[in-house]
Design an enzyme around this catalytic site. Structure first.
Site, mmCIF file in Angstrom:
data_model
loop_
_atom_site.group_PDB
_atom_site.id
_atom_site.type_symbol
_atom_site.label_atom_id
_atom_site.label_comp_id
_atom_site.label_asym_id
_atom_site.label_seq_id
_atom_site.Cartn_x
_atom_site.Cartn_y
_atom_site.Cartn_z
ATOM 1 N N ILE A 1 68.615 0.348 82.741
ATOM 2 C CA ILE A 1 68.668 -0.990 83.327
ATOM 3 C C ILE A 1 67.273 -1.385 83.807
ATOM 4 C CG2 ILE A 1 69.733 -2.437 85.095
ATOM 5 C CD1 ILE A 1 71.929 -0.166 85.274
ATOM 6 N N CYS A 2 66.791 -2.511 83.329
ATOM 7 C CA CYS A 2 65.519 -3.057 83.789
ATOM 8 C C CYS A 2 65.828 -3.962 84.978
ATOM 9 C CB CYS A 2 64.842 -3.834 82.657
ATOM 10 S SG CYS A 2 63.264 -4.557 83.133
#
Length: 182
Positions: free
Chosen positions: A121-122
């Site tokens: 997850i960015c």
């Protein structure tokens, strides 16, 4: 704009050199939690049990506080409504000074421009913008908000490239956060 990975000055992918090397899995990075970390995780868990989050079912039944899963339902009135996802939380010995390692568990990974096919997850609060004032609730709420605001199901533009060289630990990727829409 889309999230992009940066490389360290030494040319290798990864974020902070004080963190483990890309060949180590998150499980190998997790060591015995400090008393303070255990107390903080217990407070976070008690808070969520007392005030449950909508669309979220944490599974705190594991034998260890170092790792647990959270089951998410896609937020109501979003493009992910009625979809089901699973997050894995890993806590390091210095939690809450260090962010937990959080990622979606494949194959139940939302197709989102800030979520890679491997579940990484960015999200700025899982990296550079982490603060000890944040906790499990903040992370889950941020991820649900990110899913709620999405208008289109699509993978990040560099997903294929990232998948070829992604470290097993998402914290070893240093992200460029230049998209204020998600």
């Amino acid at each position: 704009m889309h999230p992009k990975r940066r490389t360290r000055p030494d040319g290798q992918s990864g974020a902070d050199v004080r963190k483990s090397t890309p060949s180590q899995s998150p499980e190998k990075r997790v060591s015995a939690l400090t008393v303070q970390a255990r107390q903080r995780i217990m407070r976070d868990i008690q808070d969520i049990r007392k005030n449950p989050l909508q669309s979220c079912l944490p599974d705190f039944s594991a034998d260890s506080l170092e790792q647990f899963t959270v089951y998410l339902e896609g937020p109501k009135d979003s493009i992910y409504e009625e979809e089901k996802f699973t997050l894995r939380f890993h806590f390091l010995e210095c939690y809450p000074l260090d962010a937990p390692i959080v990622q979606f568990i494949p194959p139940m990974v939302p197709k989102h421009e800030h979520i890679y096919s491997n579940g990484h997850i960015c999200l700025s609060i899982l990296g550079d913008e982490w603060s000890p004032a944040l906790g499990i609730r903040s992370v889950v709420m941020s991820i649900l908000s990110m899913l709620s605001s999405s208008k289109e199901k699509k993978t990040p533009p560099d997903d294929d490239e990232y998948m070829l060289e992604a470290p097993s630990n998402p914290q070893e990727t240093q992200w460029d956060y230049h998209d204020a829409e998600c």
